[in-house]
Design a protein around this motif. Structure first.
Motif, PDB file in Angstrom:
ATOM      1  N   SER A   1      59.962  87.267  63.480  1.00  0.00           N
ATOM      2  CA  SER A   1      58.489  86.688  63.512  1.00  0.00           C
ATOM      3  C   SER A   1      58.725  85.279  63.010  1.00  0.00           C
TER       4      SER A   1
ATOM      5  N   ARG B   1      55.622  83.120  66.765  1.00  0.00           N
ATOM      6  CA  ARG B   1      54.372  83.520  66.669  1.00  0.00           C
ATOM      7  C   ARG B   1      53.210  82.727  67.084  1.00  0.00           C
ATOM      8  N   THR B   2      53.578  81.093  67.078  1.00  0.00           N
ATOM      9  CA  THR B   2      52.641  80.295  67.638  1.00  0.00           C
ATOM     10  C   THR B   2      52.708  80.216  69.174  1.00  0.00           C
TER      11      THR B   2
ATOM     12  N   PRO C   1      50.684  84.030  71.873  1.00  0.00           N
ATOM     13  CA  PRO C   1      49.736  84.408  72.547  1.00  0.00           C
ATOM     14  C   PRO C   1      49.494  83.477  73.767  1.00  0.00           C
TER      15      PRO C   1
ATOM     16  N   TYR D   1      53.976  89.923  72.910  1.00  0.00           N
ATOM     17  CA  TYR D   1      52.964  89.835  71.982  1.00  0.00           C
ATOM     18  C   TYR D   1      53.062  90.774  70.569  1.00  0.00           C
TER      19      TYR D   1
ATOM     20  N   ALA E   1      55.696  89.489  68.249  1.00  0.00           N
ATOM     21  CA  ALA E   1      55.453  88.635  67.350  1.00  0.00           C
ATOM     22  C   ALA E   1      54.492  88.963  66.262  1.00  0.00           C
ATOM     23  N   TYR E   2      53.403  89.873  66.668  1.00  0.00           N
ATOM     24  CA  TYR E   2      52.344  90.122  65.709  1.00  0.00           C
ATOM     25  C   TYR E   2      52.208  91.798  65.414  1.00  0.00           C
ATOM     26  N   GLY E   3      53.194  92.564  65.694  1.00  0.00           N
ATOM     27  CA  GLY E   3      53.285  94.134  65.465  1.00  0.00           C
ATOM     28  C   GLY E   3      52.431  94.894  66.419  1.00  0.00           C
TER      29      GLY E   3
ATOM     30  N   VAL F   1      48.417  95.105  66.320  1.00  0.00           N
ATOM     31  CA  VAL F   1      47.572  94.037  66.869  1.00  0.00           C
ATOM     32  C   VAL F   1      47.461  94.329  68.669  1.00  0.00           C
TER      33      VAL F   1
END
Length: 137
Positions: free
Chosen positions: A2, A7-8, A11, A49, A52-54, A57
């Motif tokens: 991560s 993470r940027t 999305p 996704y 990156a975020y879990g 999410v």
């Protein structure tokens, strides 16, 4: 994994992949591609996704349970296959309808409904597997 960069970009990359998967889905009944390949691309976007975020999410982003999505897709594909029998044709025969909407002829087919069903099956089943694997870490 991560990192800030991942993470940027996740999305934007996921949104672009989902958009491309819909393009492949809609293009598929006339050219190579379709529901299976489009579903693989969309499931890959959800996996990126999720990395990156879990998992939580991704589950909130999906709105529905992945298993329910796969079941609905299987139901769509099965009903579409049986619709040809109701029209007096062999099983899984494509039927075409050309409605005129606002003066424009739009060709619609049962093949597209079948492809969308396959798309939902692939996205639901692979998302369920990917989320289960990510939860186990």
């Amino acid at each position: 994994m991560s990192t800030l960069i991942f993470r940027t970009i996740a999305p934007y990359l996921s949104a672009l992949m989902v958009l491309f998967s819909v393009f492949v889905l809609l293009r598929g009944h006339n050219e190579p591609g379709g529901g299976f390949i489009g579903g693989l691309i969309a499931a890959s976007a959800l996996a990126i996704y999720g990395i990156a975020y879990g998992v939580d999410v991704v589950r909130r982003a999906l709105w529905v349970d992945p298993n329910a999505l796969a079941g609905f897709g299987l139901f769509m594909a099965a009903v579409d296959g049986l619709s040809a029998i109701l029209a007096g044709k062999p099983l899984l025969t494509g039927l075409w309808f050309v409605p005129v909407i606002f003066g424009v002829e739009i060709p619609l087919s049962t093949v597209l409904v079948f492809d969308v069903g396959v798309y939902f099956v692939v996205v639901g089943s692979l998302a369920s597997i990917a989320l289960a694997l990510e939860e186990s870490d």
